[in-house]
Design a protein around this motif. Structure first.
Motif, PDB file in Angstrom:
ATOM      1  N   VAL A   1      29.416  67.472 -87.525  1.00 63.25           N
ATOM      2  CA  VAL A   1      30.525  68.330 -87.095  1.00 63.25           C
ATOM      3  C   VAL A   1      31.027  67.872 -85.729  1.00 63.25           C
ATOM      4  O   VAL A   1      32.240  67.826 -85.490  1.00 63.25           O
ATOM      5  CB  VAL A   1      30.106  69.817 -87.087  1.00 63.25           C
ATOM      6  N   LYS A   2      30.116  67.502 -84.844  1.00 65.34           N
ATOM      7  CA  LYS A   2      30.533  66.969 -83.532  1.00 65.34           C
ATOM      8  C   LYS A   2      31.371  65.704 -83.725  1.00 65.34           C
ATOM      9  O   LYS A   2      32.389  65.520 -83.053  1.00 65.34           O
ATOM     10  CB  LYS A   2      29.317  66.661 -82.655  1.00 65.34           C
TER      11      LYS A   2
ATOM     12  N   CYS B   1      34.783  66.752 -84.868  1.00 64.04           N
ATOM     13  CA  CYS B   1      35.539  67.298 -83.738  1.00 64.04           C
ATOM     14  C   CYS B   1      36.067  66.175 -82.842  1.00 64.04           C
ATOM     15  O   CYS B   1      37.219  66.221 -82.397  1.00 64.04           O
ATOM     16  CB  CYS B   1      34.674  68.252 -82.921  1.00 64.04           C
ATOM     17  N   LYS B   2      35.241  65.165 -82.597  1.00 68.07           N
ATOM     18  CA  LYS B   2      35.691  64.041 -81.766  1.00 68.07           C
ATOM     19  C   LYS B   2      36.846  63.309 -82.438  1.00 68.07           C
ATOM     20  O   LYS B   2      37.829  62.946 -81.783  1.00 68.07           O
ATOM     21  CB  LYS B   2      34.541  63.076 -81.484  1.00 68.07           C
ATOM     22  N   ALA B   3      36.760  63.103 -83.750  1.00 66.06           N
ATOM     23  CA  ALA B   3      37.836  62.416 -84.468  1.00 66.06           C
ATOM     24  C   ALA B   3      39.129  63.231 -84.420  1.00 66.06           C
ATOM     25  O   ALA B   3      40.212  62.677 -84.182  1.00 66.06           O
ATOM     26  CB  ALA B   3      37.418  62.136 -85.913  1.00 66.06           C
TER      27      ALA B   3
ATOM     28  N   GLU C   1      35.708  64.231 -92.289  1.00 64.20           N
ATOM     29  CA  GLU C   1      34.440  63.894 -91.647  1.00 64.20           C
ATOM     30  C   GLU C   1      34.739  63.370 -90.243  1.00 64.20           C
ATOM     31  O   GLU C   1      35.237  64.107 -89.419  1.00 64.20           O
ATOM     32  CB  GLU C   1      33.650  62.879 -92.484  1.00 64.20           C
ATOM     33  N   ASN C   2      34.497  62.061 -90.013  1.00 60.72           N
ATOM     34  CA  ASN C   2      34.645  61.535 -88.652  1.00 60.72           C
ATOM     35  C   ASN C   2      35.718  60.460 -88.518  1.00 60.72           C
ATOM     36  O   ASN C   2      35.660  59.645 -87.610  1.00 60.72           O
ATOM     37  CB  ASN C   2      33.296  60.984 -88.162  1.00 60.72           C
ATOM     38  N   LYS C   3      36.701  60.456 -89.440  1.00 62.97           N
ATOM     39  CA  LYS C   3      37.732  59.421 -89.308  1.00 62.97           C
ATOM     40  C   LYS C   3      39.068  59.876 -89.892  1.00 62.97           C
ATOM     41  O   LYS C   3      39.126  60.756 -90.755  1.00 62.97           O
ATOM     42  CB  LYS C   3      37.289  58.114 -89.953  1.00 62.97           C
TER      43      LYS C   3
END
Length: 175
Positions: free
Chosen positions: A23-24, A27-29, A119-121
């Motif tokens: 999740v972090k 959030c960064k993405a 997700e992260n991207k």
């Protein structure tokens, strides 16, 4: 200048609210995508608050493991005195309506960014919406219809941004 949430406060919230690493990373993405979109728009006459977008993106899912995480996040940030961030987090799941293109604000940007990040991207709107629809329990055609309507609205705004910045959102993020 309005005080914005700091990196150390964000890290403390992640610990306190047991925000999972995945999740972090999401959030960064979202934060990174929002910042890049805002920077491009600012080059074309907008005056978006980059720090607000960065911080809001980083905390928009801080309480993701809890039911109604957007409301918990709102309460957390409000108690800390971060009303602007809190108000963005509160509506990011069910943003009622984007502002007109000439009046886009930081909340619009975070909501747009969250709808193109999986997700992260960055994956773009189609893949993200397909993923969201895949999570809807069977027998909920009204929910799917609402998601598809939001997709149309989001696509319109992304297309308008592309006209302003002179490149598609995909071109902005895909190498």
């Amino acid at each position: 200048m309005t005080k914005r949430i700091s990196q150390s406060e964000i890290q403390d919230l992640y610990v306190k609210w047991h925000t999972p690493d995945k999740v972090k990373a999401h959030c960064k993405a979202v934060s990174d995508v929002g910042v890049k979109m805002a920077e491009e728009l600012n080059k074309h006459g907008y005056n978006l608050d980059i720090e607000l977008i960065k911080g809001s993106g980083l905390v928009h899912d801080v309480a993701r493991i809890y039911e109604k995480h957007e409301l918990i996040g709102f309460d957390i940030l409000s108690e800390m005195g971060y009303e602007d961030e809190a108000n963005i987090v509160k509506v990011h799941m069910r943003y009622p309506k984007y502002n007109e293109i000439q009046n886009l604000n930081e909340c619009d940007i975070i909501c747009l960014a969250d709808r193109v990040v999986k997700e992260n991207k960055y994956v773009g709107l189609d893949e993200r919406i397909e993923y969201i629809i895949g999570k809807v329990p069977e027998g909920n055609p009204d929910v799917i219809e609402r998601i598809l309507q939001k997709k149309v609205e989001t696509r319109e705004v992304l297309d308008q941004i592309a006209q302003i910045i002179g490149k598609t959102i995909d071109e902005l993020f895909i190498d």
